[in-house]
Design an enzyme around this catalytic site. Structure first.
Site, PDB file in Angstrom:
ATOM      1  N   GLY A  28       0.682  -1.042  -0.102  1.00 45.57           N
ATOM      2  CA  GLY A  28       0.338   0.073   0.583  1.00 45.57           C
ATOM      3  C   GLY A  28       1.023   0.975   0.085  1.00 45.57           C
ATOM      4  O   GLY A  28       1.663   1.254   0.119  1.00 45.57           O
ATOM      5  N   ASN A  29       0.171   2.292  -0.316  1.00 45.63           N
ATOM      6  CA  ASN A  29       1.219   3.060   0.263  1.00 45.63           C
ATOM      7  C   ASN A  29       0.001   4.426   0.478  1.00 45.63           C
ATOM      8  O   ASN A  29      -1.500   4.751   0.122  1.00 45.63           O
ATOM      9  CB  ASN A  29       1.766   3.839  -1.279  1.00 45.63           C
ATOM     10  N   GLY A  44       8.906   0.775  -1.011  1.00 36.95           N
ATOM     11  CA  GLY A  44       9.679  -0.725  -0.252  1.00 36.95           C
ATOM     12  C   GLY A  44      10.169  -0.223   1.257  1.00 36.95           C
ATOM     13  O   GLY A  44      11.028  -0.798   1.133  1.00 36.95           O
ATOM     14  N   SER A  74       6.987   5.615  -4.274  1.00 34.81           N
ATOM     15  CA  SER A  74       5.911   4.591  -3.983  1.00 34.81           C
ATOM     16  C   SER A  74       5.435   4.670  -6.194  1.00 34.81           C
ATOM     17  O   SER A  74       5.849   5.147  -6.766  1.00 34.81           O
ATOM     18  CB  SER A  74       4.740   4.310  -3.484  1.00 34.81           C
ATOM     19  N   SER A  75       5.529   3.148  -5.851  1.00 35.28           N
ATOM     20  CA  SER A  75       5.593   2.228  -7.337  1.00 35.28           C
ATOM     21  C   SER A  75       4.422   3.113  -8.447  1.00 35.28           C
ATOM     22  O   SER A  75       4.008   3.118  -9.105  1.00 35.28           O
ATOM     23  CB  SER A  75       6.046   1.376  -7.777  1.00 35.28           C
ATOM     24  N   GLU A  76       3.523   2.873  -7.004  1.00 38.02           N
ATOM     25  CA  GLU A  76       2.122   4.026  -7.921  1.00 38.02           C
ATOM     26  C   GLU A  76       1.630   5.256  -7.310  1.00 38.02           C
ATOM     27  O   GLU A  76       0.932   5.713  -8.040  1.00 38.02           O
ATOM     28  CB  GLU A  76       1.020   3.101  -6.423  1.00 38.02           C
ATOM     29  N   HIS A  95      -3.802   3.566  -0.452  1.00 35.79           N
ATOM     30  CA  HIS A  95      -4.345   2.344  -1.172  1.00 35.79           C
ATOM     31  C   HIS A  95      -3.622   1.740   0.048  1.00 35.79           C
ATOM     32  O   HIS A  95      -2.622   1.782   0.250  1.00 35.79           O
ATOM     33  CB  HIS A  95      -3.016   2.567  -2.426  1.00 35.79           C
ATOM     34  N   HIS A  97      -4.190  -2.459   0.758  1.00 31.81           N
ATOM     35  CA  HIS A  97      -4.334  -4.062   0.559  1.00 31.81           C
ATOM     36  C   HIS A  97      -5.053  -5.419   1.787  1.00 31.81           C
ATOM     37  O   HIS A  97      -4.621  -6.216   1.853  1.00 31.81           O
ATOM     38  CB  HIS A  97      -2.958  -5.202   0.192  1.00 31.81           C
ATOM     39  N   TYR A 116     -26.113   0.960   5.707  1.00 30.27           N
ATOM     40  CA  TYR A 116     -26.078   2.427   4.782  1.00 30.27           C
ATOM     41  C   TYR A 116     -24.981   3.149   4.623  1.00 30.27           C
ATOM     42  O   TYR A 116     -24.415   4.174   3.994  1.00 30.27           O
ATOM     43  CB  TYR A 116     -27.278   3.082   5.943  1.00 30.27           C
ATOM     44  N   HIS A 158      -6.290  -6.348  -7.027  1.00 31.55           N
ATOM     45  CA  HIS A 158      -4.720  -6.099  -6.311  1.00 31.55           C
ATOM     46  C   HIS A 158      -5.044  -5.335  -5.351  1.00 31.55           C
ATOM     47  O   HIS A 158      -4.656  -5.954  -3.569  1.00 31.55           O
ATOM     48  CB  HIS A 158      -4.822  -4.631  -7.382  1.00 31.55           C
ATOM     49  N   TYR A 211     -21.203  14.577   7.846  1.00 32.91           N
ATOM     50  CA  TYR A 211     -21.034  13.652   9.015  1.00 32.91           C
ATOM     51  C   TYR A 211     -19.532  12.811   8.381  1.00 32.91           C
ATOM     52  O   TYR A 211     -18.732  13.028   7.794  1.00 32.91           O
ATOM     53  CB  TYR A 211     -22.121  12.062   8.106  1.00 32.91           C
TER      54      TYR A 211
END
Length: 218
Positions: A28-29, A44, A74-76, A95, A97, A116, A158, A211
């Site tokens: 994740g990132n 990494g 990050s690679s993302e 992001h 996982h 809801y 993913h 909210y």
């Protein structure tokens, strides 16, 4: 808030995601918009080793991955920047996982309105976008499309992504998305969950505009 404080927010967010079991290791990132730049977690680096000075700084207008910092982002990084360009209301991207959201993503199954709280994501579904290899322009295009009118989406085979006006709201949505995914998965295992009607969810979306967690200055 200073850039140093923003870096601290990202580190705290990464640690919180790991504490809650929504990410592990370097999976994740996270990112934050800061003016015309974006702060992105480095590639990494496990959350427990992450330090504020390791966060990469990327110019929002750049298309080629330019950055400042001791570690590459990050690679993302691409979908982080593209989401900010497409959504002026978004200032934080997370992001993850997480187990149940990723399980549904492997089934390529969107989350319907079985509760809801789905209104926290802006509509009666959390979509599941198609698959593309990580870090690619193709995945970024899918992510931006999935978040066009939603504040969260599953990424096929993913993981998941959520956004917010600030990091607090993005982390709140990360928790709520995994909870929704778990409820839907377990409900589907037990039988056929009853899906709430769209008009009920749209009414709740309106009520949810005020909210959730508020900015620390409020």
């Amino acid at each position: 808030m200073t850039q140093a404080a923003r870096r601290g927010e990202i580190v705290a967010g990464a640690l919180e995601l790991e504490r809650l079991g929504l990410n592990h290791g370097s999976a994740g990132n996270l990112s934050l918009r800061v003016g015309e730049a974006v702060l992105v977690t480095p590639s990494g680096v496990p959350a427990r080793e992450l330090r504020p000075e390791m966060i990469a700084v990327m110019p929002l207008a750049d298309e080629n991955g330019a950055f400042e910092g001791p570690f590459p982002p990050s690679s993302e990084w691409r979908f982080h920047l593209d989401v900010y360009r497409a959504r002026s209301d978004v200032n934080a991207v997370v992001h993850m996982h997480s187990t149940y959201a990723t399980t549904l993503a492997t089934l390529r199954r969107p989350i319907p309105a079985v509760h809801y709280m789905i209104a926290a994501f802006g509509g009666p579904t959390v979509p599941c976008v198609g698959y593309a290899s990580y870090g690619t322009p193709e995945l970024s295009e899918l992510v931006v499309g999935g978040l066009k009118d939603r504040d969260g989406a599953l990424l096929a085979n993913h993981g998941a992504i959520v956004v917010g006006a600030d990091m607090r709201r993005a982390l709140w949505r990360a928790v709520e998305l995994e909870a929704l995914a778990q409820v839907y998965y377990l409900g589907a295992m037990a039988g056929a969950p009853v899906v709430l009607p769209d008009d009920e969810i749209w009414r709740t979306v309106e009520r949810f505009r005020s909210y959730g967690p508020r900015a620390s200055s409020e």
